[in-house]
Scaffold this motif. Structure first.
Motif, PDB file in Angstrom:
ATOM      1  N   GLU A  11       0.832  -1.205   0.000  1.00 13.43           N
ATOM      2  CA  GLU A  11       0.000   0.000   0.000  1.00 13.43           C
ATOM      3  C   GLU A  11       0.865   1.253   0.000  1.00 13.43           C
ATOM      4  O   GLU A  11       0.557   2.237  -0.691  1.00 13.43           O
ATOM      5  N   LEU A  12       1.945   1.213   0.754  1.00 12.39           N
ATOM      6  CA  LEU A  12       2.824   2.374   0.844  1.00 12.39           C
ATOM      7  C   LEU A  12       3.576   2.597  -0.472  1.00 12.39           C
ATOM      8  O   LEU A  12       3.665   3.722  -0.968  1.00 12.39           O
ATOM      9  N   ARG A  13       4.078   1.524  -1.059  1.00 12.09           N
ATOM     10  CA  ARG A  13       4.830   1.639  -2.310  1.00 12.09           C
ATOM     11  C   ARG A  13       3.946   2.147  -3.440  1.00 12.09           C
ATOM     12  O   ARG A  13       4.384   2.935  -4.288  1.00 12.09           O
ATOM     13  N   ALA A  14       2.684   1.724  -3.432  1.00 12.41           N
ATOM     14  CA  ALA A  14       1.764   2.158  -4.484  1.00 12.41           C
ATOM     15  C   ALA A  14       1.477   3.659  -4.421  1.00 12.41           C
ATOM     16  O   ALA A  14       1.104   4.269  -5.425  1.00 12.41           O
ATOM     17  N   ARG A  15       1.657   4.266  -3.249  1.00 11.42           N
ATOM     18  CA  ARG A  15       1.356   5.684  -3.095  1.00 11.42           C
ATOM     19  C   ARG A  15       2.608   6.550  -3.010  1.00 11.42           C
ATOM     20  O   ARG A  15       2.520   7.720  -2.623  1.00 11.42           O
ATOM     21  N   HIS A  16       3.761   5.990  -3.362  1.00 12.39           N
ATOM     22  CA  HIS A  16       5.007   6.746  -3.213  1.00 12.39           C
ATOM     23  C   HIS A  16       4.961   8.069  -3.977  1.00 12.39           C
ATOM     24  O   HIS A  16       5.340   9.128  -3.467  1.00 12.39           O
ATOM     25  N   GLY A  17       4.473   8.019  -5.219  1.00 15.98           N
ATOM     26  CA  GLY A  17       4.388   9.241  -6.013  1.00 15.98           C
ATOM     27  C   GLY A  17       3.461  10.266  -5.396  1.00 15.98           C
ATOM     28  O   GLY A  17       3.757  11.475  -5.394  1.00 15.98           O
ATOM     29  N   ASP A  18       2.328   9.790  -4.843  1.00 17.98           N
ATOM     30  CA  ASP A  18       1.375  10.699  -4.212  1.00 17.98           C
ATOM     31  C   ASP A  18       1.966  11.321  -2.949  1.00 17.98           C
ATOM     32  O   ASP A  18       1.756  12.506  -2.667  1.00 17.98           O
ATOM     33  N   ILE A  19       2.706  10.501  -2.195  1.00 22.36           N
ATOM     34  CA  ILE A  19       3.331  11.005  -0.967  1.00 22.36           C
ATOM     35  C   ILE A  19       4.347  12.090  -1.310  1.00 22.36           C
ATOM     36  O   ILE A  19       4.379  13.166  -0.691  1.00 22.36           O
ATOM     37  N   ALA A  20       5.197  11.818  -2.305  1.00 25.70           N
ATOM     38  CA  ALA A  20       6.221  12.794  -2.697  1.00 25.70           C
ATOM     39  C   ALA A  20       5.584  14.079  -3.183  1.00 25.70           C
ATOM     40  O   ALA A  20       6.011  15.187  -2.816  1.00 25.70           O
ATOM     41  N   ALA A  21       4.549  13.951  -4.006  1.00 27.35           N
ATOM     42  CA  ALA A  21       3.891  15.153  -4.534  1.00 27.35           C
ATOM     43  C   ALA A  21       3.226  15.948  -3.412  1.00 27.35           C
ATOM     44  O   ALA A  21       3.309  17.189  -3.380  1.00 27.35           O
ATOM     45  N   TYR A  22       2.566  15.260  -2.493  1.00 25.07           N
ATOM     46  CA  TYR A  22       1.883  15.930  -1.388  1.00 25.07           C
ATOM     47  C   TYR A  22       2.886  16.666  -0.500  1.00 25.07           C
ATOM     48  O   TYR A  22       2.683  17.830  -0.130  1.00 25.07           O
ATOM     49  N   GLN A  72      11.231   4.262  -2.479  1.00 28.27           N
ATOM     50  CA  GLN A  72      10.482   4.353  -1.222  1.00 28.27           C
ATOM     51  C   GLN A  72      11.245   3.655  -0.102  1.00 28.27           C
ATOM     52  O   GLN A  72      11.785   2.565  -0.285  1.00 28.27           O
ATOM     53  N   GLN A  73      11.299   4.304   1.069  1.00 30.65           N
ATOM     54  CA  GLN A  73      11.931   3.692   2.234  1.00 30.65           C
ATOM     55  C   GLN A  73      11.074   3.943   3.468  1.00 30.65           C
ATOM     56  O   GLN A  73      10.247   4.867   3.496  1.00 30.65           O
ATOM     57  N   VAL A  74      11.275   3.130   4.492  1.00 33.30           N
ATOM     58  CA  VAL A  74      10.559   3.268   5.756  1.00 33.30           C
ATOM     59  C   VAL A  74      11.567   3.175   6.885  1.00 33.30           C
ATOM     60  O   VAL A  74      12.504   2.369   6.835  1.00 33.30           O
ATOM     61  N   ASP A  75      11.381   4.015   7.896  1.00 34.70           N
ATOM     62  CA  ASP A  75      12.250   3.983   9.073  1.00 34.70           C
ATOM     63  C   ASP A  75      11.372   4.059  10.312  1.00 34.70           C
ATOM     64  O   ASP A  75      10.227   4.521  10.247  1.00 34.70           O
ATOM     65  N   ASN A  76      11.887   3.596  11.418  1.00 35.01           N
ATOM     66  CA  ASN A  76      11.160   3.648  12.684  1.00 35.01           C
ATOM     67  C   ASN A  76      11.748   4.714  13.587  1.00 35.01           C
ATOM     68  O   ASN A  76      12.962   4.755  13.805  1.00 35.01           O
TER      69      ASN A  76
END
Length: 381
Positions: free
Chosen positions: A71-82, A104-108
């Motif tokens: 789900e996160l990878r599919a929205r990477h472009g939307d996240i970056a644009a937002y 796309q990367q994720v960190d805690n």
């Protein structure tokens, strides 16, 4: 001394009952900007909480309460644009267009999972001065803050973006250490004011400061001096305790998992509030402030860990943050104590403010404890 040792034993025993896995730290909404200016290039990394992005643009596609990697990878472009639409960079007054770099990367962080957005700013010439304008989540969360760490000319400086301070300008020459000190004082004040669990712990200890337990009931103190001395002991003990553990944790000498720290902070609020209903430590509330203040220091340290400390001014930044926390506490005391002293003889203060307020604080903190200890969401803040 026996009381202090018993409390320390109970505190350590409570921590031992909790699993050491990380959990949400239930702190206010922050994002973390790390910007580097080197060889005329401006690059950055922006860590944004998934929970905040989910609220803003919706990441949980199937609505099952969990955000998967797919789900996160599919929205990477939307996240970056937002995100990048809500950050503007100028070099020497000229716009530097932003673009997302890398996958796309994720960190805690201490309060959960964050997306990692890498970006670069295309400045037409190597900048001597950088201006940044930050408006992430400004339209949906006025409490949100952007915590900036800017590395340039071999030095590190920090800043805090907010709706009231959205545009800031930075000279890229080596920063004045006293400016960094001031920034960390401000951050310390801000943290204590928005740290609801820290405030409620302090308030729980202050509520009976204008009263004394006699003949199995609360009685008003006779003089303001008596109340002032009692409150001074409490605030001093809390300050000394959290200063010790804040320093130890920030310097990397002691580390505790976030889940243990945040759960124990919530438990300390419960115990401090219930002590006002049935006093066990009347006359020794400063010991309560000291013992549990040790754990609150680890909570403060998590903020500095996420914000980042300038290695060239480590001690100065640490002292500045600690002074800021103390100033924030003193501001609360300065407002609370005169009002409480004026109302101390009234039934309203003893029944509604002290008893009712303490029960309400204990109930709220008990919910926080359940959320943090068992990794569940009830209130969500």
């Amino acid at each position: 001394m026996r009381t202090v040792l018993q409390m320390l034993g109970a505190w350590l025993a409570a921590l031992a009952l909790l699993h050491a896995a990380p959990a949400a730290a239930h702190k206010p909404s922050d994002s973390y900007l790390a910007v580097q200016v080197a060889d005329g290039r401006v690059t950055g990394q922006w860590d944004i909480a998934l929970r905040d992005l989910d609220f803003a643009i919706g990441l949980d596609a199937d609505g099952n309460g969990e955000i998967t990697w797919g789900e996160l990878r599919a929205r990477h472009g939307d996240i970056a644009a937002y995100a990048l639409a809500r950050l503007a960079v100028q070099g020497d007054g000229v716009a530097c267009p932003l673009q997302a770099d890398g996958p796309q990367q994720v960190d805690n962080h201490t309060d959960g999972a964050y997306t990692v957005l890498r970006f670069s700013a295309a400045c037409p010439a190597p900048p001597q001065q950088l201006q940044m304008t930050y408006s992430l989540f400004a339209d949906i969360d006025p409490q949100h803050r952007g915590l900036l760490r800017l590395d340039a000319q071999g030095s590190t400086r920090t800043a805090i973006f907010s709706p009231e301070n959205a545009a800031q300008r930075f000279d890229l020459a080596a920063p004045d250490a006293w400016v960094q000190f001031r920034d960390y004082v401000v951050e310390g004040v801000w943290h204590i004011w928005i740290g609801f669990d820290h405030i409620l712990f302090l308030v729980s200890l202050l509520l009976p400061g204008v009263l004394v337990w006699q003949l199995a009931r609360w009685q008003p103190v006779r003089s303001f001096r008596t109340a002032f001395v009692d409150v001074l002991k409490i605030v001093t003990a809390f300050t000394v305790a959290h200063s010790i553990t804040l320093s130890l944790a920030t310097l990397g000498l002691v580390a505790l998992p976030s889940r243990l720290v945040e759960s124990a902070i919530a438990a300390s609020v419960v115990l401090a509030a219930l002590n006002n209903v049935r006093p066990l430590f009347q006359g020794r509330r400063w010991t309560v402030a000291f013992v549990f203040g040790l754990n609150h220091g680890f909570g403060f340290a998590s903020v500095l860990a996420d914000l980042g400390l300038p290695q060239g001014a480590l001690v100065l930044a640490l002292v500045g943050f600690n002074i800021g926390v103390e100033l924030g506490q003193l501001a609360i005391v300065a407002v609370f104590l005169p009002l409480a002293f004026a109302l101390r003889r009234t039934v309203f203060y003893r029944r509604v403010v002290l008893l009712g307020g303490s029960l309400l604080i204990a109930a709220l903190a008990a919910v926080w404890f359940a959320e943090r200890a068992f990794d569940m969401t009830i209130l969500g803040f």
